[in-house]
Design a protein around this motif. Structure first.
Motif, mmCIF file in Angstrom:
data_model
loop_
_atom_site.group_PDB
_atom_site.id
_atom_site.type_symbol
_atom_site.label_atom_id
_atom_site.label_comp_id
_atom_site.label_asym_id
_atom_site.label_seq_id
_atom_site.Cartn_x
_atom_site.Cartn_y
_atom_site.Cartn_z
ATOM 1 N N LEU A 7 -0.516 -1.899 -11.134
ATOM 2 C CA LEU A 7 0.367 -2.839 -11.816
ATOM 3 C C LEU A 7 -0.367 -3.703 -12.839
ATOM 4 O O LEU A 7 0.263 -4.496 -13.542
ATOM 5 N N VAL A 8 -1.680 -3.540 -12.926
ATOM 6 C CA VAL A 8 -2.494 -4.427 -13.766
ATOM 7 C C VAL A 8 -2.025 -4.427 -15.211
ATOM 8 O O VAL A 8 -1.999 -5.483 -15.870
ATOM 9 N N TYR A 9 -1.639 -3.266 -15.729
ATOM 10 C CA TYR A 9 -1.286 -3.184 -17.146
ATOM 11 C C TYR A 9 0.226 -3.175 -17.380
ATOM 12 O O TYR A 9 0.679 -2.933 -18.499
ATOM 13 N N ARG A 10 0.991 -3.486 -16.344
ATOM 14 C CA ARG A 10 2.433 -3.607 -16.531
ATOM 15 C C ARG A 10 2.755 -4.935 -17.206
ATOM 16 O O ARG A 10 2.015 -5.919 -17.098
ATOM 17 N N GLU A 11 3.889 -4.990 -17.881
ATOM 18 C CA GLU A 11 4.304 -6.197 -18.593
ATOM 19 C C GLU A 11 5.597 -6.736 -17.976
ATOM 20 O O GLU A 11 6.477 -5.975 -17.575
ATOM 21 N N GLY A 12 5.679 -8.058 -17.906
ATOM 22 C CA GLY A 12 6.921 -8.701 -17.517
ATOM 23 C C GLY A 12 7.221 -8.722 -16.035
ATOM 24 O O GLY A 12 8.342 -9.048 -15.642
ATOM 25 N N LEU A 13 6.252 -8.394 -15.207
ATOM 26 C CA LEU A 13 6.471 -8.428 -13.756
ATOM 27 C C LEU A 13 6.117 -9.804 -13.204
ATOM 28 O O LEU A 13 5.237 -10.496 -13.722
ATOM 29 N N THR A 14 6.795 -10.176 -12.118
ATOM 30 C CA THR A 14 6.397 -11.320 -11.316
ATOM 31 C C THR A 14 6.012 -10.797 -9.945
ATOM 32 O O THR A 14 6.819 -10.139 -9.283
ATOM 33 N N VAL A 15 4.793 -11.058 -9.539
ATOM 34 C CA VAL A 15 4.301 -10.610 -8.237
ATOM 35 C C VAL A 15 4.048 -11.824 -7.362
ATOM 36 O O VAL A 15 3.315 -12.744 -7.742
ATOM 37 N N VAL A 16 4.671 -11.829 -6.198
ATOM 38 C CA VAL A 16 4.475 -12.876 -5.203
ATOM 39 C C VAL A 16 3.699 -12.254 -4.052
ATOM 40 O O VAL A 16 4.139 -11.262 -3.460
ATOM 41 N N VAL B 6 1.320 -9.793 -15.910
ATOM 42 C CA VAL B 6 1.915 -10.070 -14.607
ATOM 43 C C VAL B 6 1.863 -11.566 -14.327
ATOM 44 O O VAL B 6 0.792 -12.185 -14.399
ATOM 45 N N ASP B 7 3.005 -12.140 -14.009
ATOM 46 C CA ASP B 7 3.078 -13.533 -13.569
ATOM 47 C C ASP B 7 2.778 -13.545 -12.081
ATOM 48 O O ASP B 7 3.601 -13.109 -11.269
ATOM 49 N N LEU B 8 1.598 -14.002 -11.709
ATOM 50 C CA LEU B 8 1.115 -13.916 -10.329
ATOM 51 C C LEU B 8 1.344 -15.223 -9.589
ATOM 52 O O LEU B 8 0.898 -16.287 -10.028
ATOM 53 N N ILE B 9 2.042 -15.148 -8.469
ATOM 54 C CA ILE B 9 2.292 -16.304 -7.612
ATOM 55 C C ILE B 9 1.655 -16.024 -6.255
ATOM 56 O O ILE B 9 2.022 -15.065 -5.569
ATOM 57 N N VAL B 10 0.704 -16.855 -5.867
ATOM 58 C CA VAL B 10 -0.019 -16.669 -4.605
ATOM 59 C C VAL B 10 0.535 -17.642 -3.575
ATOM 60 O O VAL B 10 0.533 -18.857 -3.783
ATOM 61 N N VAL B 11 1.021 -17.103 -2.478
ATOM 62 C CA VAL B 11 1.585 -17.906 -1.391
ATOM 63 C C VAL B 11 0.462 -18.256 -0.417
ATOM 64 O O VAL B 11 -0.152 -17.378 0.185
ATOM 65 N N GLY B 12 0.201 -19.529 -0.280
ATOM 66 C CA GLY B 12 -0.873 -19.970 0.597
ATOM 67 C C GLY B 12 -0.421 -20.151 2.032
ATOM 68 O O GLY B 12 0.695 -19.818 2.419
ATOM 69 N N GLY B 13 -1.313 -20.707 2.841
ATOM 70 C CA GLY B 13 -1.079 -20.907 4.256
ATOM 71 C C GLY B 13 -2.401 -20.877 4.986
ATOM 72 O O GLY B 13 -3.442 -21.233 4.419
ATOM 73 N N ARG B 14 -2.374 -20.456 6.251
ATOM 74 C CA ARG B 14 -3.626 -20.310 6.999
ATOM 75 C C ARG B 14 -4.224 -18.946 6.700
ATOM 76 O O ARG B 14 -3.569 -17.922 6.860
#
Length: 272
Positions: free
Chosen positions: A108-117, A133-141
């Motif tokens: 997915l590295v070279y894909r355009e317009g994706l949002t990855v959670v 890629v619009d990357l959203i990292v969900v934190g926690g423990r």
């Protein structure tokens, strides 16, 4: 080699990874029925757990992410390539932690317009340099052994996501029971992911099919797709193909999918 020595050697091999009957028959130059008798004996003695078409050790320490990165490398790469074809342009996609889902992220590295959670550091490290890629990292423990975030914080954030697709990994996959996980926190977080995606994909190499390696489960009571590799035997795939809820895709070396679809039409699911 007599039966006792052969079973001892089988036990040593199982310490490295789950194995299937055909593989062992070829290694020891005996019939598949001989290997099945060996495995049945070892299972009765409590030394191993039988799986569809093979066996695995009972319990044992969880493998670290680094160890799992060296297991089924080609199979995971093929699964990742095929799975990437199921990510629509412009989609919001949830990616689980783990090495198999990480193989998807590399495509997915070279894909355009994706949002990855994602809750996984593997996917985070792969996609952090992607400009499309619009990357959203969900934190926690952080579970250091698997480089993934779990816990109530991660679940609360994930519950606010409405995803087009979700891609989950697992320690074991059952057509009847769902996804097997090492801890209740992992199973609980995956339940939220299952609920918050319109389309659900489980990425699992063939060594995980029919495996119950731990005590915690994420049940999947909706239509879902299994993406596995061409090392899967017909015995392993049969329960999934027989399920009305599961669609099976098998990734070959060139990632061309062989599809076994449900007889009934696809129904909806996921968040409204």
């Amino acid at each position: 080699m007599n039966a006792r020595d052969r079973r001892r050697e089988i036990g040593h091999r199982l310490q490295e990874k789950p194995v299937n009957v055909d593989e062992l028959a070829a290694v020891f130059a005996v019939s598949a029925s001989t290997i099945r008798r060996d495995l049945d004996t070892m299972a009765r003695n409590g030394d191993i757990v039988r799986t569809y078409g093979g066996a695995q050790t009972v319990g044992g320490p969880e493998r670290s992410l680094r160890e799992r990165e060296s297991i089924a490398v080609e199979q995971k790469a093929a699964i990742g390539r095929l799975a990437s074809t199921f990510v629509p342009d412009g989609a919001v996609a949830v990616l689980d932690a783990g090495t198999t889902v990480g193989a998807l992220a590399r495509n997915l590295v070279y894909r355009e317009g994706l949002t990855v959670v994602t809750t996984g550091l593997t996917t985070t490290n792969v996609l952090e340099q992607s400009t499309g890629v619009d990357l959203i990292v969900v934190g926690g423990r952080l579970r250091h052994i698997s480089s993934g975030f779990v816990g109530p914080f991660a679940e609360r954030v994930m519950a606010d996501v409405s995803a087009d697709v979700a891609f989950l990994g697992a320690d074991g996959v059952s057509a009847e029971h769902g996804l097997c996980e090492e801890t209740p926190e992992q199973a609980s977080l995956k339940r939220v992911m299952v609920e918050r995606a319109r389309e659900l994909y489980v990425l699992a190499d063939s060594s995980k099919l029919g495996v119950a390696s731990a005590h915690w489960w994420t049940r999947i009571e909706r239509p879902w797709v299994l993406v596995t590799d061409d090392g899967a035997t017909e015995e392993q795939l049969a329960p999934f193909r027989a399920s009305e809820s599961v669609t099976v895709h098998v990734a070959t070396g060139d990632a061309v999918g062989i599809t076994a679809r449900r007889a009934s039409g696809r129904s909806g699911g996921g968040p409204g």
